[in-house]
Design a protein around this motif. Structure first.
Motif, PDB file in Angstrom:
ATOM      1  N   PRO A  78       0.843  -1.500   0.026  1.00 29.95           N
ATOM      2  CA  PRO A  78      -0.235   0.121  -0.053  1.00 29.95           C
ATOM      3  C   PRO A  78       0.890   1.193   0.148  1.00 29.95           C
ATOM      4  N   GLU A  79       0.165   2.256  -0.872  1.00 26.01           N
ATOM      5  CA  GLU A  79       1.569   3.327  -0.670  1.00 26.01           C
ATOM      6  C   GLU A  79       1.638   4.078   0.213  1.00 26.01           C
ATOM      7  N   LYS A  80       0.515   4.379   1.455  1.00 26.61           N
ATOM      8  CA  LYS A  80       0.590   4.117   2.695  1.00 26.61           C
ATOM      9  C   LYS A  80       1.978   3.660   3.415  1.00 26.61           C
ATOM     10  N   ALA A  81       2.347   1.918   3.055  1.00 17.61           N
ATOM     11  CA  ALA A  81       3.620   1.927   4.033  1.00 17.61           C
ATOM     12  C   ALA A  81       3.982   2.568   2.965  1.00 17.61           C
ATOM     13  N   VAL A  82       3.896   1.736   2.284  1.00 19.55           N
ATOM     14  CA  VAL A  82       5.838   1.685   1.269  1.00 19.55           C
ATOM     15  C   VAL A  82       6.674   2.441   1.911  1.00 19.55           C
ATOM     16  N   VAL A  83       7.894   2.250   1.451  1.00 21.02           N
ATOM     17  CA  VAL A  83       9.278   3.315   2.093  1.00 21.02           C
ATOM     18  C   VAL A  83       9.625   2.812   0.266  1.00 21.02           C
ATOM     19  N   PRO A  84      10.108   4.343  -0.260  1.00 16.24           N
ATOM     20  CA  PRO A  84      10.721   4.780  -1.283  1.00 16.24           C
ATOM     21  C   PRO A  84      12.406   4.126  -1.344  1.00 16.24           C
ATOM     22  N   ILE A  85      12.841   3.262  -2.639  1.00 19.90           N
ATOM     23  CA  ILE A  85      14.477   3.297  -2.587  1.00 19.90           C
ATOM     24  C   ILE A  85      15.001   3.870  -3.479  1.00 19.90           C
ATOM     25  N   ASP A  86      16.680   3.782  -3.377  1.00 23.28           N
ATOM     26  CA  ASP A  86      17.136   4.367  -4.233  1.00 23.28           C
ATOM     27  C   ASP A  86      18.120   3.356  -4.572  1.00 23.28           C
ATOM     28  N   VAL A  87      18.547   3.019  -6.289  1.00 18.39           N
ATOM     29  CA  VAL A  87      18.928   1.942  -6.467  1.00 18.39           C
ATOM     30  C   VAL A  87      20.109   1.838  -7.360  1.00 18.39           C
ATOM     31  N   GLU A  88      21.557   1.894  -8.003  1.00 16.55           N
ATOM     32  CA  GLU A  88      22.286   2.291  -9.428  1.00 16.55           C
ATOM     33  C   GLU A  88      22.817   1.025  -9.140  1.00 16.55           C
ATOM     34  N   LEU A  89      23.087   0.456 -10.587  1.00 15.86           N
ATOM     35  CA  LEU A  89      23.928  -0.876 -10.636  1.00 15.86           C
ATOM     36  C   LEU A  89      24.064  -0.812 -11.934  1.00 15.86           C
ATOM     37  N   GLY A  90      25.527  -1.493 -12.292  1.00 18.95           N
ATOM     38  CA  GLY A  90      25.782  -1.716 -13.662  1.00 18.95           C
ATOM     39  C   GLY A  90      26.810  -0.735 -13.419  1.00 18.95           C
ATOM     40  N   GLY A  91      26.562   0.321 -13.560  1.00 20.18           N
ATOM     41  CA  GLY A  91      28.254   1.577 -13.588  1.00 20.18           C
ATOM     42  C   GLY A  91      29.391   1.267 -12.934  1.00 20.18           C
ATOM     43  N   ASP A  92      29.372   2.075 -11.826  1.00 20.14           N
ATOM     44  CA  ASP A  92      31.413   1.952 -11.344  1.00 20.14           C
ATOM     45  C   ASP A  92      30.909   0.481 -10.503  1.00 20.14           C
ATOM     46  N   TYR A  93      29.999  -0.376 -10.812  1.00 16.81           N
ATOM     47  CA  TYR A  93      30.120  -1.706  -9.682  1.00 16.81           C
ATOM     48  C   TYR A  93      28.616  -2.489 -10.239  1.00 16.81           C
ATOM     49  N   SER A  94      28.545  -3.535  -9.846  1.00 11.17           N
ATOM     50  CA  SER A  94      27.758  -4.442 -10.802  1.00 11.17           C
ATOM     51  C   SER A  94      26.971  -5.474  -9.743  1.00 11.17           C
ATOM     52  N   ALA A  95      27.665  -5.300  -9.106  1.00  6.56           N
ATOM     53  CA  ALA A  95      27.375  -6.311  -7.436  1.00  6.56           C
ATOM     54  C   ALA A  95      26.958  -5.352  -6.665  1.00  6.56           C
ATOM     55  N   ILE A  96      25.911  -5.713  -5.296  1.00  4.70           N
ATOM     56  CA  ILE A  96      25.753  -5.218  -4.171  1.00  4.70           C
ATOM     57  C   ILE A  96      25.290  -5.840  -3.502  1.00  4.70           C
ATOM     58  N   ILE A  97      25.722  -6.245  -2.416  1.00 12.82           N
ATOM     59  CA  ILE A  97      25.847  -7.329  -1.787  1.00 12.82           C
ATOM     60  C   ILE A  97      25.037  -5.740  -0.021  1.00 12.82           C
TER      61      ILE A  97
END
Length: 790
Positions: free
Chosen positions: A312-331
């Motif tokens: 639900p819109e009121k419960a969800v927390v937005p996230i920012d993610v970048e992948l494929g530039g300086d790094y190709s894996a996120i741990i």
């Protein structure tokens, strides 16, 4: 695409939501079978047509699919020579009308915005209005064959009505007789098996003769067709047989006409369902406040404030993610219930949606990649039936992935290495990550193992991330922090909960120095990040304040320039008047000189006189230009829907329809549209925030408007008085006429009929109305008046 990943990432639930927005059964079928594509060109085409539908729906409202059903089986029967029933033929007429209305809807939108893909979809649709008109001439909205279908049918029904009248008259005369009434159970005429009968007591059976068609349960009452009307009944039966025969002939004729166009109509039926499916994608995007993502095939991914579409819109927390530039894996490390799995699923599900041609719930500027495969191992999948532990289940999934992963794949791993000895689990996790990283695919993995933090720190192309945890409240914030490894909060939480200090200190002594140093380093990084975030927010506040001051200064400068221009204009107007007076005097002098030259034969050169006049004209000062706001300033930013002034037209006001991207704007000036340079425009009023759709309410009657404030095809007048309804209808017809709507629907309900009669009397005299009629089958019947505009 990997079916297991679709199931794990709950892609099927997105399709369920999509089918709910489809208006036709074929549209729902198309939505249910939607699958992601690994072809970049196909994905871009899907997104482009969804974007066209999104923009058109925002401009013109929802498309008119009402009454359109799947009639492909009926069309196939007609093609093979079968006869269709009246209701089936009416469904085909509704399909033909739906095709015409959708074509008109798209054509009207194409006049205002560019929608080439939608135009290509509806362009092949046929116009079979003559067939629709013939069906409607023969069949009414309730599915009954009309008398007007043929002269033979009209004659047969006329004979039926005459025969029924004669039989009733004869039986009514019979039962009114006093001598007969004592023989009847009731003095009434009824029908049994299409024959008119009277209820006679059993003992008087022989008195009437004729035929017994029925009897009561006790046998005391016989329903007899008296001998006196027997011949009339037989004749009536013959007329009804003639009627039925003629109806069958009419239906066969209409079915044959449908059969001639069956293939084309079946194709159009499918095309209309596909168009409905496209608009369902647009409606889903609007409901999720989703945006059009930029797509690439280079493995680059950048999500801005991405939201999981099933939370639900009121419960969800937005996230920012970048992948494929300086790094190709996120741990990603962090405690349970911190949101690691949701973040993993958000990236995977949004990638699948974009590859399916769906908008994604994120902010503008988000970028997604077209992967050739998305592989997900998420959740505890231990199987008692297959005797698999959690660890074994994860390993089975991983082994199945490794043979299929390519450099263009996305791999999502939840709790990598969990379910076994920590030392072996962490070593195995590092080995798997190293293998996948060597392939070159994109990886997002979550884990509890601290050893993986060091691996991500030391390995090029791999970066740590964590889910933020607020020790003060002992609760996760569900925010993804890329670049900051997760720290252990066990001792801090235990201390906050009241565990004795001695136990906390003993536990801290049992933790190795390296672990404490790492934890201290992470805490320092997190503190630095918080400080940087706080400073960024402060800088943002200062930037907004400076921007506000800049706008205020710009406004003051503009007012000053405007006042200056006004004073200059007044001065120059005075100068113009003086020069004009001098010019008139000079003209008089020149005229006198010319007259004198002619009379006295003086050698006055004509070109000298012309040159003197030209110098006088050049002495008139030019009109001063009014100041304009600086281009590029936010105070002067102009967008679609804004009310503007056009300088070159003397400050004429209009509305911006769209920006062409070449420094020009299309402006609506009354009923006229024209292209105007943006520099020739000025905002006439402050731009108001828009919403996906807003509604103007007036005394329980509503006129729905879209983002662009366009006119809908219907006006709901239910609940209003006649005077209110006439005022609203008059204003609505003016707006519909200016919007080039050919046909509108006035919803007044059935009720007593007073509102309908008043509205129709008003339409009869209205200058914009060419004709009007009651709504047809599927349009609302007597509760709706359909007006055709000139």
């Amino acid at each position: 695409m990997n079916d297991k990943a679709l199931y794990t990432l709950e892609y099927d639930k997105i399709l369920q939501k999509l089918t709910e927005f489809a208006a036709t059964s074929i549209g729902k079928e198309e939505a249910a079978k939607l699958r992601p594509s690994a072809d970049l060109a196909e994905v871009n085409r899907r997104l482009a047509v969804t974007n066209e539908a999104f923009r058109l729906a925002a401009l013109k409202g929802a498309p008119p699919f009402g009454g359109v059903t799947d009639v492909r089986p009926q069309l196939q029967r007609a093609k093979l020579g079968g006869a269709l029933g009246p209701s089936e033929l009416m469904e085909i007429a509704l399909l033909i009308r739906g095709i015409r209305r959708v074509r008109k809807y798209v054509s009207a939108g194409a006049e205002e915005i560019e929608i080439p893909l939608l135009e290509d979809l509806v362009e092949p649709l046929i116009d079979a209005k003559p067939l629709e008109d013939e069906i409607r001439r023969c069949i009414d909205d309730q599915g009954d064959v009309l008398d007007s279908a043929s002269p033979e049918l009209a004659a047969a029904r006329r004979d039926i009505r005459t025969g029924e009248s004669r039989i009733r008259e004869k039986l009514d005369s019979l039962i009114r007789s006093a001598s007969v009434q004592k023989m009847l159970q009731e003095a009434l005429v009824t029908i049994r098996g299409d024959r008119y009968v009277i209820p006679v007591k059993q003992e008087y059976r022989a008195h009437f003769g004729g035929i017994v068609h029925d009897q009561s349960g006790s046998g005391a009452t016989l329903f007899i067709e008296p001998e006196a009307v027997l011949q009339l009944g037989n004749k009536l039966r013959e007329h009804k047989l003639q009627e039925q025969k003629e109806i069958e002939r009419i239906l066969r004729r209409l079915s044959a006409l449908v059969g001639e166009k069956a293939e084309l109509l079946a194709s159009d039926n499918e095309s209309l369902g596909y168009v409905d499916f496209i608009f369902a994608k647009a409606a889903l995007a609007e409901s999720q406040f989703a945006v059009l993502p930029a797509m690439n095939g280079e493995g680059k991914l950048s999500l801005r404030r991405a939201r999981h579409p099933l939370i639900p819109e009121k419960a969800v927390v937005p996230i920012d993610v970048e992948l494929g530039g300086d790094y190709s894996a996120i741990i990603v490390t962090g405690p349970n219930t911190g949101g690691k799995t949701v973040s993993l699923k958000t990236v995977g599900l949004l990638s699948l949606m974009a590859m399916s041609g769906l908008f994604v719930p994120a902010d503008e500027g988000s970028v997604l990649c077209v992967f050739d495969g998305i592989f997900a191992d998420i959740g505890d999948e231990q199987s008692i039936e297959q005797n698999l532990s959690t660890f074994s289940s994860h390993m089975t999934n991983l082994i199945g992935m490794l043979d299929r992963v390519t450099p263009r794949s996305l791999v999502l791993l939840d709790e990598l290495g969990a379910g076994t000895d920590p030392a072996e689990g962490s070593a195995l996790a590092i080995a798997i990550l190293e293998h996948l990283h060597g392939i070159g695919c994109r990886i997002i993995a979550t884990t509890h193992y601290s050893e993986l933090k060091a691996y991500a720190y030391n390995r090029e192309g791999v970066i740590n991330a964590s889910m933020e945890f607020d020790v003060a409240t002992l609760a996760p914030t569900y925010r993804l922090l890329v670049g900051v490894p997760g720290r252990s909060n066990a001792l801090a939480i235990a201390s906050r909960l009241g565990l004795p200090r001695a136990i906390i200190d003993f536990a801290r002594g049992e933790v190795g120095d390296n672990e404490l140093k790492v934890d201290t380093m992470i805490a320092s990084l997190e503190q630095d990040r918080r400080r940087a975030e706080s400073e960024r927010q402060a800088a943002e506040r200062l930037r907004r304040e400076v921007e506000t001051l800049r706008r205020q200064i710009e406004d003051e400068r503009f007012k000053f320039q405007e006042q200056k221009a006004k004073l200059l204009e007044e001065a120059r107007e005075e100068a113009r008047q003086s020069v004009a007076k001098a010019k008139r005097e000079a003209e008089e002098i020149i005229a006198d000189l010319r007259k004198m030259a002619m009379e006295e034969a003086a050698s006055v050169k004509e070109h000298k006189l012309i040159e003197a006049r030209r110098r006088l004209e050049e002495a008139v000062p030019e009109q001063v230009q009014k100041p304009r706001r600086a281009a590029g300033g936010k105070a002067a930013a102009i967008g679609p829907g804004d009310e503007v002034k056009v300088f070159s037209l003397g400050g004429q006001k209009g509305h911006v329809v769209e920006l062409t991207g070449s420094g020009e704007a299309i402006v609506q000036l009354g009923i006229m549209k024209m292209k105007v340079p943006v520099g020739d425009l000025e905002l006439a009023q402050t731009k108001q925030p828009t919403s996906p759709a807003h509604t103007v309410k007036t005394n329980a009657a509503t006129v729905k408007r879209t983002k662009s404030d366009d006119v809908r095809h219907e006006l709901d007048l239910r609940g209003t008085t006649l005077d209110e309804a006439i005022l609203m209808t008059d204003r609505y017809l003016d707006e519909a006429f200016l919007s080039n709507l050919g046909q509108v629907y006035l919803i007044h309900g059935k009720g007593t009929g007073a509102l309908r009669a008043g509205i129709q009397e008003f339409l009869r005299k209205h200058k914009h109305v060419k004709a009007y009629r009651l709504g047809a089958y599927g349009e609302g019947g007597a509760g709706v008046t359909v007006a055709e505009l000139k």
